[in-house]
Design an enzyme around this catalytic site. Sequence first.
Site, PDB file in Angstrom:
ATOM      1  N   TRP A   1       0.808  -1.262  -0.037  1.00 57.67           N
ATOM      2  CA  TRP A   1      -0.057  -0.037  -0.264  1.00 57.67           C
ATOM      3  C   TRP A   1       0.925   1.305  -0.054  1.00 57.67           C
ATOM      4  O   TRP A   1       2.152   1.252   0.355  1.00 57.67           O
ATOM      5  CB  TRP A   1      -0.953  -0.138   1.149  1.00 57.67           C
ATOM      6  CG  TRP A   1      -1.867  -1.260   1.399  1.00 57.67           C
ATOM      7  CD1 TRP A   1      -1.562  -1.926   2.558  1.00 57.67           C
ATOM      8  CD2 TRP A   1      -2.845  -1.596   0.537  1.00 57.67           C
ATOM      9  NE1 TRP A   1      -2.410  -3.081   2.318  1.00 57.67           N
ATOM     10  CE2 TRP A   1      -3.321  -2.780   1.175  1.00 57.67           C
ATOM     11  CE3 TRP A   1      -3.543  -1.053  -0.489  1.00 57.67           C
ATOM     12  CZ2 TRP A   1      -4.260  -3.657   0.713  1.00 57.67           C
ATOM     13  CZ3 TRP A   1      -4.420  -1.993  -1.086  1.00 57.67           C
ATOM     14  CH2 TRP A   1      -4.945  -3.139  -0.512  1.00 57.67           C
TER      15      TRP A   1
ATOM     16  N   ASN B   1     -25.287   0.113  -2.865  1.00 53.56           N
ATOM     17  CA  ASN B   1     -24.291  -1.013  -3.160  1.00 53.56           C
ATOM     18  C   ASN B   1     -23.306  -0.928  -4.191  1.00 53.56           C
ATOM     19  O   ASN B   1     -22.025  -1.062  -4.129  1.00 53.56           O
ATOM     20  CB  ASN B   1     -25.259  -2.239  -3.076  1.00 53.56           C
ATOM     21  CG  ASN B   1     -24.020  -3.570  -3.172  1.00 53.56           C
ATOM     22  OD1 ASN B   1     -23.340  -3.793  -2.095  1.00 53.56           O
ATOM     23  ND2 ASN B   1     -24.138  -4.378  -4.203  1.00 53.56           N
TER      24      ASN B   1
HETATM   25  P1  FAD Z   1     -31.055  -4.670  -0.583  1.00 57.12           P
HETATM   26  O1  FAD Z   1     -30.533  -4.628  -1.993  1.00 57.12           O
HETATM   27  O2  FAD Z   1     -32.562  -4.227  -0.391  1.00 57.12           O
HETATM   28  O3  FAD Z   1     -30.697  -5.978   0.067  1.00 57.12           O
HETATM   29  C1  FAD Z   1     -31.527  -6.391   1.077  1.00 57.12           C
HETATM   30  C2  FAD Z   1     -30.566  -6.551   2.392  1.00 57.12           C
HETATM   31  O4  FAD Z   1     -29.595  -7.717   1.830  1.00 57.12           O
HETATM   32  C3  FAD Z   1     -29.630  -5.662   2.729  1.00 57.12           C
HETATM   33  O5  FAD Z   1     -30.447  -4.646   3.834  1.00 57.12           O
HETATM   34  C4  FAD Z   1     -28.604  -6.486   3.527  1.00 57.12           C
HETATM   35  O6  FAD Z   1     -28.785  -6.668   4.624  1.00 57.12           O
HETATM   36  C5  FAD Z   1     -28.548  -7.596   2.554  1.00 57.12           C
HETATM   37  N1  FAD Z   1     -27.257  -7.496   1.419  1.00 57.12           N
HETATM   38  C6  FAD Z   1     -27.810  -6.926   0.089  1.00 57.12           C
HETATM   39  N2  FAD Z   1     -26.422  -6.902  -0.395  1.00 57.12           N
HETATM   40  C7  FAD Z   1     -25.402  -7.280   0.608  1.00 57.12           C
HETATM   41  C8  FAD Z   1     -23.952  -7.655   0.357  1.00 57.12           C
HETATM   42  N3  FAD Z   1     -23.490  -7.199  -0.673  1.00 57.12           N
HETATM   43  N4  FAD Z   1     -23.492  -8.107   1.386  1.00 57.12           N
HETATM   44  C9  FAD Z   1     -24.133  -8.390   2.451  1.00 57.12           C
HETATM   45  N5  FAD Z   1     -25.561  -8.262   2.792  1.00 57.12           N
HETATM   46  C10 FAD Z   1     -26.132  -7.698   1.637  1.00 57.12           C
HETATM   47  N6  FAD Z   1     -24.094  -3.761   4.372  1.00 57.12           N
HETATM   48  C11 FAD Z   1     -24.690  -3.442   5.671  1.00 57.12           C
HETATM   49  O7  FAD Z   1     -25.640  -3.830   6.122  1.00 57.12           O
HETATM   50  N7  FAD Z   1     -23.523  -3.061   6.587  1.00 57.12           N
HETATM   51  C12 FAD Z   1     -22.427  -2.513   6.246  1.00 57.12           C
HETATM   52  O8  FAD Z   1     -21.551  -1.912   6.948  1.00 57.12           O
HETATM   53  C13 FAD Z   1     -21.937  -2.735   4.880  1.00 57.12           C
HETATM   54  N8  FAD Z   1     -20.843  -2.498   4.293  1.00 57.12           N
HETATM   55  C14 FAD Z   1     -20.131  -2.808   3.025  1.00 57.12           C
HETATM   56  C15 FAD Z   1     -19.166  -2.341   2.573  1.00 57.12           C
HETATM   57  C16 FAD Z   1     -18.613  -2.552   1.185  1.00 57.12           C
HETATM   58  C17 FAD Z   1     -17.333  -2.123   0.870  1.00 57.12           C
HETATM   59  C18 FAD Z   1     -19.761  -3.028   0.385  1.00 57.12           C
HETATM   60  C19 FAD Z   1     -19.474  -3.470  -1.123  1.00 57.12           C
HETATM   61  C20 FAD Z   1     -20.955  -3.345   0.725  1.00 57.12           C
HETATM   62  C21 FAD Z   1     -21.114  -3.202   2.110  1.00 57.12           C
HETATM   63  N9  FAD Z   1     -22.390  -3.797   2.599  1.00 57.12           N
HETATM   64  C22 FAD Z   1     -22.731  -3.377   3.970  1.00 57.12           C
HETATM   65  C23 FAD Z   1     -23.389  -4.369   1.805  1.00 57.12           C
HETATM   66  C24 FAD Z   1     -24.472  -3.723   0.907  1.00 57.12           C
HETATM   67  O9  FAD Z   1     -23.946  -2.817   0.290  1.00 57.12           O
HETATM   68  C25 FAD Z   1     -25.626  -3.186   1.658  1.00 57.12           C
HETATM   69  O10 FAD Z   1     -26.398  -4.046   2.633  1.00 57.12           O
HETATM   70  C26 FAD Z   1     -26.778  -2.571   0.869  1.00 57.12           C
HETATM   71  O11 FAD Z   1     -26.551  -1.576  -0.015  1.00 57.12           O
HETATM   72  C27 FAD Z   1     -28.027  -2.026   1.841  1.00 57.12           C
HETATM   73  O12 FAD Z   1     -29.044  -1.572   0.956  1.00 57.12           O
HETATM   74  P2  FAD Z   1     -30.019  -2.248   0.854  1.00 57.12           P
HETATM   75  O13 FAD Z   1     -30.881  -2.597   2.263  1.00 57.12           O
HETATM   76  O14 FAD Z   1     -31.164  -1.234   0.210  1.00 57.12           O
HETATM   77  O15 FAD Z   1     -30.098  -3.652   0.216  1.00 57.12           O
END
Ligand code: FAD
Length: 480
Positions: free
Chosen positions: A308, A343
């Site tokens: 890094w 996301n």
């Molecule tokens: P929707 O698309 O409506 O999905 C429904 C639920 O599914 C979400 O609320 C979440 O619980 C779960 N989900 C969806 N996508 C993911 C995923 N890629 N990984 C794990 N669970 C998922 N999510 C968090 O809840 N907390 C975080 O701190 C977090 N940090 C992230 C950091 C990075 C670098 C990345 C790439 C992703 C991260 N995510 C995190 C995953 C994801 O981006 C979010 O869960 C999502 O954007 C939440 O929006 P939503 O509830 O509208 O998702």
Amino acid sequence: MAKCTIVWFRRDLRLADNPAVAAAIARGAPVVPVYILDESTGGDWRTGAAQRWWLHHSLAALDSDLRARGSRLVLRRGPADQAIRALQRETGASSVLWNRRYDAPGRSLDGVIKSGLREDGVAAESFNAALLFEPLTVRTKAGGHFRVYTPFVKACRALPEPAAPLPAPLRIPAPASWPDSDPLDSWRLLPRSPDWAGGLRETWTPGEAGARTRLASFLDGGLARYAARRDRPDVDGTSRLSPHLALGEIGPRQIWMGARDVERSEGGDGPAKFLAELLWREFCHHQLFHEESLPENPVRPEFAAFPWRPSPALLAAWRKGATGVPIVDAGMRQLWRTGWMHNRVRMVVGSFLVKNLLQPWRDGEAWFWDTLVDADLANNAAGWQWVAGCGADAAPFFRVFNPVLQGERFDSAGAYVRRYIPELAALPDDFIHKPWTAGASVLRKAGVTLGATYPEPVVDLAASRARALEAFASLRRGAT
Ligand code: FAD
């Protein structure tokens, strides 16, 4: 106050589908609900600033929901083991119940508390409120844990469907007298800058009722269109349930059941895709349970030697949304303003930080932890390890997202960029994702002066991509 039952709330701030609450009521004795603010543990992972704002409002909502059922929420502060033991002694409680957590420090603390209580003749029991499939119930054929998402999902889907969610209780029996409780305001969970909280307030309704309303409105329309719209940051195409899930204002079984009902009645690819995303959340918790240092250490150990190039100036530009790359800056500003980021954009800003800027993934993880209202130890750590290529089932490091192409593909008319970067709003669509390619007259007409009204890109995208690939190649050479 003999024979009461303490329910210890943690990241399960709800009354519906809360097995610890249901079990406490089933015991037939008065119930003392408590939340403990423990700032003595957690190290780097003490609740971040944005989530403290959420927590304040969520605790207020839970207290009011409890009061509507003849109960209330007792607030205590201090090391959790001491606070729970003190409350048990004060109330003479014969049982202490809670819902499980899955991070290593939390599990080990719960184990110590449970044995201590049992040694003193107090019944201590824990339940699953947070997951559809608890980590030890999903096993490979060899009896181990899963490192790859697809077989993990297959194994989950071969298990019995998650149980139907429990209803919220109508009444909760109260003790004859209530133990002391801290005033919520004395915890100072709200941010010192009221301006910052303004954006959070406009965007969210913390609490169980807010979570229920959001789920209902998503099931009613968004779910059917989820597969087609989930990758577009310019529309409201996802559920936005994540902050509610992170503090347990709604449980995954409630969401699963709602989406399954729509799948059965209406079909379509929306529900299936959405259920698959819920299983990503399960997979992240599975990983956190089995890879205990997931938030701190790369799952692929060779990445510990990654070259890094830490730069406080570049990290600051990224955090502020001032990198000169519009989709990245729009994402970082959405995060700052609303405590949430789409996301697709999380993946783009993550790739940009780690690959184009060569900043350690843990710096991105820490910033997200502090600024996301949905900060979740498992999802955040697994998300960053995925982006950085060092996780179990991660995007390969050599796949560097091109932020211009990502913007043009997923925010094709530039509405998302224009919303969060108004100083670029008048640029024509052709240049909204790459203002540095616009000619002088186009920029002038749009009122944009690069380096003055909006930054020049902090790195050249092609050169920084090549530098990232070289850094990765040097890591591999070192490993062989
Ligand atoms: P929707 O698309 O409506 O999905 C429904 C639920 O599914 C979400 O609320 C979440 O619980 C779960 N989900 C969806 N996508 C993911 C995923 N890629 N990984 C794990 N669970 C998922 N999510 C968090 O809840 N907390 C975080 O701190 C977090 N940090 C992230 C950091 C990075 C670098 C990345 C790439 C992703 C991260 N995510 C995190 C995953 C994801 O981006 C979010 O869960 C999502 O954007 C939440 O929006 P939503 O509830 O509208 O998702």
